[in-house]
Structure formats: C-alpha cells, structure tokens
Scaffold this motif. Structure first.
Motif, PDB file in Angstrom:
ATOM      1  N   ARG A 228       0.845  -1.220   0.000  1.00  0.00           N
ATOM      2  CA  ARG A 228       0.000   0.000   0.000  1.00  0.00           C
ATOM      3  C   ARG A 228       0.874   1.261   0.000  1.00  0.00           C
ATOM      4  N   ILE A 229       1.959   1.222   0.777  1.00  0.00           N
ATOM      5  CA  ILE A 229       2.869   2.382   0.796  1.00  0.00           C
ATOM      6  C   ILE A 229       3.455   2.587  -0.603  1.00  0.00           C
ATOM      7  N   ASN A 230       3.821   1.473  -1.241  1.00  0.00           N
ATOM      8  CA  ASN A 230       4.380   1.550  -2.592  1.00  0.00           C
ATOM      9  C   ASN A 230       3.367   2.073  -3.594  1.00  0.00           C
ATOM     10  N   ASP A 231       2.158   1.518  -3.528  1.00  0.00           N
ATOM     11  CA  ASP A 231       1.104   1.909  -4.485  1.00  0.00           C
ATOM     12  C   ASP A 231       0.839   3.405  -4.432  1.00  0.00           C
ATOM     13  N   HIS A 232       0.896   3.966  -3.201  1.00  0.00           N
ATOM     14  CA  HIS A 232       0.539   5.386  -3.051  1.00  0.00           C
ATOM     15  C   HIS A 232       1.756   6.283  -2.846  1.00  0.00           C
ATOM     16  N   LYS A 233       2.940   5.729  -3.062  1.00  0.00           N
ATOM     17  CA  LYS A 233       4.186   6.502  -2.979  1.00  0.00           C
ATOM     18  C   LYS A 233       4.349   7.223  -1.642  1.00  0.00           C
ATOM     19  N   GLY A 234       4.121   6.478  -0.570  1.00  0.00           N
ATOM     20  CA  GLY A 234       4.265   7.035   0.778  1.00  0.00           C
ATOM     21  C   GLY A 234       5.671   7.593   0.978  1.00  0.00           C
ATOM     22  N   SER A 235       5.784   8.812   1.509  1.00  0.00           N
ATOM     23  CA  SER A 235       7.121   9.407   1.659  1.00  0.00           C
ATOM     24  C   SER A 235       7.479   9.747   3.106  1.00  0.00           C
ATOM     25  N   VAL A 236       6.477   9.959   3.978  1.00  0.00           N
ATOM     26  CA  VAL A 236       6.776  10.305   5.374  1.00  0.00           C
ATOM     27  C   VAL A 236       6.184   9.224   6.280  1.00  0.00           C
ATOM     28  N   TRP A 237       7.068   8.475   6.906  1.00  0.00           N
ATOM     29  CA  TRP A 237       6.644   7.407   7.826  1.00  0.00           C
ATOM     30  C   TRP A 237       6.534   8.016   9.218  1.00  0.00           C
ATOM     31  N   VAL A 238       5.372   7.904   9.842  1.00  0.00           N
ATOM     32  CA  VAL A 238       5.198   8.426  11.203  1.00  0.00           C
ATOM     33  C   VAL A 238       4.763   7.272  12.094  1.00  0.00           C
ATOM     34  N   SER A 239       5.525   7.031  13.153  1.00  0.00           N
ATOM     35  CA  SER A 239       5.125   5.938  14.064  1.00  0.00           C
ATOM     36  C   SER A 239       5.870   6.068  15.376  1.00  0.00           C
ATOM     37  N   THR A 240       5.532   5.179  16.298  1.00  0.00           N
ATOM     38  CA  THR A 240       6.353   5.029  17.494  1.00  0.00           C
ATOM     39  C   THR A 240       7.581   4.208  17.085  1.00  0.00           C
ATOM     40  N   PRO A 241       8.667   4.316  17.836  1.00  0.00           N
ATOM     41  CA  PRO A 241       9.830   3.480  17.538  1.00  0.00           C
ATOM     42  C   PRO A 241       9.506   1.979  17.586  1.00  0.00           C
ATOM     43  N   THR A 242       8.610   1.573  18.485  1.00  0.00           N
ATOM     44  CA  THR A 242       8.273   0.142  18.584  1.00  0.00           C
ATOM     45  C   THR A 242       7.704  -0.371  17.270  1.00  0.00           C
ATOM     46  N   PHE A 243       6.833   0.414  16.664  1.00  0.00           N
ATOM     47  CA  PHE A 243       6.199  -0.021  15.413  1.00  0.00           C
ATOM     48  C   PHE A 243       7.257  -0.199  14.315  1.00  0.00           C
ATOM     49  N   PHE A 253      11.612  -4.804   4.215  1.00  0.00           N
ATOM     50  CA  PHE A 253      11.549  -3.412   4.685  1.00  0.00           C
ATOM     51  C   PHE A 253      12.898  -2.739   4.434  1.00  0.00           C
ATOM     52  N   HIS A 254      13.077  -2.261   3.215  1.00  0.00           N
ATOM     53  CA  HIS A 254      14.325  -1.565   2.876  1.00  0.00           C
ATOM     54  C   HIS A 254      14.086  -0.628   1.692  1.00  0.00           C
ATOM     55  N   ALA A 255      15.079   0.192   1.411  1.00  0.00           N
ATOM     56  CA  ALA A 255      14.898   1.284   0.437  1.00  0.00           C
ATOM     57  C   ALA A 255      14.597   0.792  -0.983  1.00  0.00           C
ATOM     58  N   GLU A 256      15.129  -0.381  -1.367  1.00  0.00           N
ATOM     59  CA  GLU A 256      14.863  -0.839  -2.745  1.00  0.00           C
ATOM     60  C   GLU A 256      13.378  -1.178  -2.914  1.00  0.00           C
ATOM     61  N   ARG A 257      12.802  -1.720  -1.850  1.00  0.00           N
ATOM     62  CA  ARG A 257      11.385  -2.102  -1.919  1.00  0.00           C
ATOM     63  C   ARG A 257      10.470  -0.895  -1.657  1.00  0.00           C
ATOM     64  N   LEU A 258      10.968   0.054  -0.861  1.00  0.00           N
ATOM     65  CA  LEU A 258      10.175   1.238  -0.509  1.00  0.00           C
ATOM     66  C   LEU A 258      10.963   2.508  -0.863  1.00  0.00           C
ATOM     67  N   PRO A 259      11.169   2.732  -2.174  1.00  0.00           N
ATOM     68  CA  PRO A 259      12.072   3.824  -2.569  1.00  0.00           C
ATOM     69  C   PRO A 259      11.536   5.230  -2.313  1.00  0.00           C
ATOM     70  N   THR A 260      10.219   5.362  -2.069  1.00  0.00           N
ATOM     71  CA  THR A 260       9.679   6.723  -1.927  1.00  0.00           C
ATOM     72  C   THR A 260       9.792   7.278  -0.508  1.00  0.00           C
ATOM     73  N   ILE A 261      10.087   6.421   0.469  1.00  0.00           N
ATOM     74  CA  ILE A 261      10.166   6.938   1.846  1.00  0.00           C
ATOM     75  C   ILE A 261      11.415   7.805   1.998  1.00  0.00           C
ATOM     76  N   ARG A 262      11.198   9.047   2.432  1.00  0.00           N
ATOM     77  CA  ARG A 262      12.357   9.939   2.604  1.00  0.00           C
ATOM     78  C   ARG A 262      12.506  10.423   4.044  1.00  0.00           C
ATOM     79  N   THR A 263      11.471  10.185   4.871  1.00  0.00           N
ATOM     80  CA  THR A 263      11.554  10.611   6.273  1.00  0.00           C
ATOM     81  C   THR A 263      10.936   9.561   7.188  1.00  0.00           C
ATOM     82  N   PHE A 264      11.616   9.260   8.285  1.00  0.00           N
ATOM     83  CA  PHE A 264      11.026   8.491   9.380  1.00  0.00           C
ATOM     84  C   PHE A 264      10.871   9.465  10.541  1.00  0.00           C
TER      85      PHE A 264
END
Ligand code: AMP
Length: 502
Positions: A228-243, A253-264
């Motif tokens: 879903r993150i890939n389909d919608h080009k998710g770029s800002v991941w917001v969560s607790t550290p546990t998640f 869970f890495h940049a090749e599979r999720l290339p659009t994430i630019r911020t945690f």
C-alpha cells in the motif's frame, strides 16, 4: 489546494484540485472531493445550532469520513474528540459525559447505540439528546481545535484541550523545520485518539499533501502495508519506535522495496539507538527524526535529525532542540542545573501548551502554569540539556508507555479494585532494558475467592472499560502485599517475587 488548520479554510483552491487528499481505508478523495464533502458536513453541523464551541465526538477508525468530519468541525469552531473504535463503549460514554458532547459523528461500520444526536458516514442524521449542556469553555479569539482523551491516574480519562494558537505554534514549527512539502504522502496508522496521529493529519492537510490512512489490519500485515505504501508513494513514515522496530524484522523493509520513503518521524517513546542505526542502514537516503513531547504540548516540542554523527557523538539518544518560539527547561528540586547524573523535571513553556484538561481545575492547578504571559506545563518527565539538545531520563510517577501508548497504571488499578472479591490491587510494569514490556495486575483476593473465577471477572471488567493495550499481560494473586521500610507497598519485592515464580 490545502486546508489551513489555523484559519480552518481551504486555500489555493485552483492548485491541483484533482490531486489525492486522502486515501482512506474505505475510499479515496481528491482535494476537490474533500473540499465539497467538508463544506457539506460543515453546513449540516451549522444547521444543528449547537452551542458555540460545543465538542463533537468523531468515532471511527481509518475511514476518509473521519478526516472530513474533523475538518468540518474545525470550520465551525467546534473541537472534535477523536474516538477510535478500539475504545470500549463504556469509556466512550464516560468521555461523552465528561465533555458534555452535543453531537456524535459515527463513521464506524458498527455504529454506537446512543441517544445522542448522531450523524453517520452515509449522511443519515438521527436527532437525539445532547450530553448535558456542554461545559467546554469557548473563547472566540482562540477556539479549541480538538480534545484528546488520555489515560488518567484516578480511573477517569483526561481531556487535553488543544486550541487554535497551540495548533498554530506546532504548524509554524513543522513548516519551518521539518522540510515537508505538498508532494509528500504522509503514512498514518496510529489511532486518531493517540496524538501522534496529529503529525500526519495536520501537516498533510496544512501543506496540501496526501494523507494515506491504514487500518490496523493493514498495518499489522507487512506485505499488505508495504504494498500500500508503494502503491501510493508514501514518503513520510510516522510511528512510534516500537512499530518501526517490528518492521525492521521484515526482510522486505528496505529502500529498494520502498524507494519513496524519505523521512522516518518518531515520537511518543524512547527511540533506541539501534533502531535509528538500522533504519539509516536500510534506508540510506532517508532522514530519521526523533521528536519528544506530551499530548499536553500539541504532539511534540523538540526535534533532532538523528544522523550517523549524532549517533556517534552521544552515548544517550537526544530528543532534540526546543520547537521555535517554545522553551524547554529542566528544573531540579534544589534549583541546580540539571545534568545526566542529576536530571530535572522537564517544563515546557510556549503557545503550543494546552489550555488545560477539560473540567479538571485541581489537576490544571497542579500541572499547568503561566510564565511571562506564556502557558507552561510540568511534564513529569525528567531529563537534562546538553549542547542545546534535550535528553530524556524517564519519569518518577505511575505513567508508563507500552508500545508507545500512554498508560496511567492507576487507571488499570482502579478497574481491578472495582471487581467484587478484590481486597487490594496494584498494576505494575515489567521492564527490560528500561522499556516496559508487560503490565501485571497484582491482586489480593478476599478470603474464600476462587482465583480462576476472579481472574475472569477482572479481565472482563478491564476489557469492558479500557482499550486493549491497557489489558494486563497477567493477573497475579498474592496473599499479602509486601511492605517496605517506609510502610509503602514494596513494588520491587512484588515484581521480584513474580519473576522468581516464572
Ligand atoms: P503522549 O502524550 O502519549 O504523546 O506521551 C507523552 C510522553 O511520552 C512524554 O511525556 C514522555 O514520557 C514520552 N515520550 C514522548 N516522546 C518521547 C521520546 N522521543 N523519547 C522518550 N520519551 C518520549
């Protein structure tokens, strides 16, 4: 287009109206569709002639309609109270009573049975009663935007009031220092009743980005979530550290599979250095932002970009520098400067501080203050400041974090004590490496009780009254509570005795 949270109006309406505003769990809305729906709902609410500033409860999970209702409430200067479906009905009703709720917008598949006036996601309006006359203070010059209920130590949830000026302080800071823009797609999974979610909600609406909502089922299914993150080009991941830590156990869970994430972006609990380090390794092009702050100071009050240099330089993880226009003070009892060896209580002073808990004068007098004309809050957190960066050193009271969720242990204890057959009880945390891993309810039963039946009754009571994350991992029966030299319950002895029996 964007929705300015401060003015509660749509702006730049001709700019990319067809762009996605929200991907809900049920449907997606372009900015133009979102604008129309918000106006229609705002008109409907206006037609109900609620008292000025009366709170509106919004119940649901990750439906697009929840966000529509929130924006509509802001437009009409009614604070919304977000109620995720995980909150048991009894607690929801208690919140209605505390807040004097006048209207419920119910976006859930299984609407709540209530006599309140209710607006459902499908547009059905059922006229009913209001809860009391509404005791929420209304200031036209600084109307409340939302009220988030957190766990309270006495067993009643506390309503944290966030006004327009507090939201404005927060948004000026995120606009200046977080580097987000209208191309960002903000990934949400935290429940809206947890103030962490205000990060992605407010920043995406305010900047004119896209909000990607993920229901619990999706967030807990790594393949679906990543897709879903890939389909919608998710770029800002917001969560607790546990998640995020849980996702680090997932090989995909890495940049090749999720290339659009630019911020945690993290908040809500301590960020372990190892989690930050592994994220930077897996996502070399992304930033890891650690932020700190209680709900009472609008989501977060400090920020640090956790680079490899920061990780190298400090033994402890910093939580960052104070938000623009806000002050962080670490105050020790004897007035000496706080240090790592002798941390002080963290005080927050600034416009981002809440105007107080709803209808709770005693606690407001204890926790909130005014300094140089600015609102201040005693966090109950301890820490020290080094190189202009705040470091967090835990708490000295009964508030704990379990997987990022804020829990007052007294809230759980009160529910156990409410069960017939319980003579005495105390809920205590089991920790490992400083983090709470589990909560155990210690119970002294009345003579002659069947412990098996009593355990069932206790768990039933807690499930009925508290969200799932507050259900103790175990109920342990003891014949007597050990007492320490100060004639107080010896908590450590209780925990040690419990661990020894495992
Ligand atoms: P909440 O009101 O649910 O956001 O919880 C606020 C509390 O979570 C704070 O008062 C701290 O005790 C803790 N907290 C929040 N952010 C951090 C962080 N970055 N590091 C350590 N603890 C945190």
């Amino acid at each position: 287009m964007r929705f300015n949270i401060i003015t509660a109006r749509f702006e730049e309406e001709d700019l990319a109206p067809e762009k996605w505003a929200i991907h809900g769990s049920d449907r997606s809305l372009s900015w133009e569709q979102f604008r129309r729906e918000v106006h229609a709902t705002a008109e409907l609410i206006a037609g109900l002639n609620l008292p000025a500033g009366a709170p509106v409860a919004i119940r649901g999970h990750k439906e697009a309609g929840v966000v529509v209702a929130m924006a509509a409430c802001m437009m009409q200067n009614h604070p919304y109270i977000p109620l995720d479906i995980m909150i048991p009905e009894d607690r929801v009703r208690r919140i209605f009573g505390i807040a004097g709720v006048q209207l419920l917008v119910d976006c859930s598949d299984v609407p709540l049975e209530t006599e309140l006036t209710t607006l459902q996601d499908n547009g059905t309006l059922k006229h009913g009663k209001a809860m009391g006359t509404g005791n929420t203070p209304f200031r036209p010059d600084d109307p409340l935007r939302y009220i988030i209920f957190t766990s309270g130590s006495t067993g009643d949830p506390k309503g944290v009031c966030i006004s327009r000026s507090a939201a404005a302080a927060f948004l000026h800071w995120t606009a200046a220092d977080f580097g987000f823009n209208a191309d960002d797609v903000f990934i949400n999974q935290a429940p809206f009743s947890f103030d962490l979610s205000v990060y992605e909600l407010f920043t995406s609406l305010h900047t004119g980005g896209t909000l990607l909502l993920n229901d619990a089922e999706t967030a807990n299914d790594s393949q679906r979530f990543i897709q879903r993150i890939n389909d919608h080009k998710g770029s800002v991941w917001v969560s607790t550290p546990t998640f995020a830590y849980l996702y680090l156990t997932e090989p995909a869970f890495h940049a090749e599979r999720l290339p659009t994430i630019r911020t945690f972006l993290f908040c809500g609990e301590a960020l372990p250095k190892m989690t930050a380090k592994r994220l930077l390794e897996r996502f070399p092009g992304a930033r890891v932002l650690n932020t700190y702050g209680p709900t009472e100071a609008t989501v977060a009050t400090s920020l640090v970009n956790v680079t490899a240099e920061v990780l190298d330089k400090y033994t402890d993880m910093p939580v960052g520098a104070a938000m623009r226009g806000s002050q962080l003070i670490t105050r020790t009892d004897d007035g000496a400067p706080a240090t790592k060896e002798s941390p002080g209580e963290i005080l927050i002073i600034g416009d981002n501080v809440s105007t107080g808990y709803l209808a709770n004068d005693a606690l407001n007098a204890e926790k909130f203050f005014v300094e140089n004309g600015k609102r201040g809050f005693r966090t109950g957190d301890y820490g020290w400041i080094e190189d202009g960066l705040l470091f967090f050193n835990g708490r000295r009271d009964e508030q704990v974090k379990l997987n990022g969720f804020r829990i007052e242990l007294g809230d759980i204890t009160a529910q156990i004590l409410a069960v017939d057959g319980v003579a005495d009880a105390i809920a205590l945390p089991l920790r490992s490496g400083g983090a709470v891993k589990r909560i155990v309810g210690f119970v002294r039963p009345l003579a002659g009780m069947d412990n098996g039946e009593l355990r069932k009754a206790i768990l039933l009571q807690i499930e009925k009254e508290l969200p799932h994350y507050m259900i103790p991992g175990d109920i342990a029966f003891v014949e007597a509570f050990p007492v320490n030299n100060n004639h107080k319950t010896d908590r450590k002895a209780l925990i040690d005795g419990y661990l020894a029996q495992l």
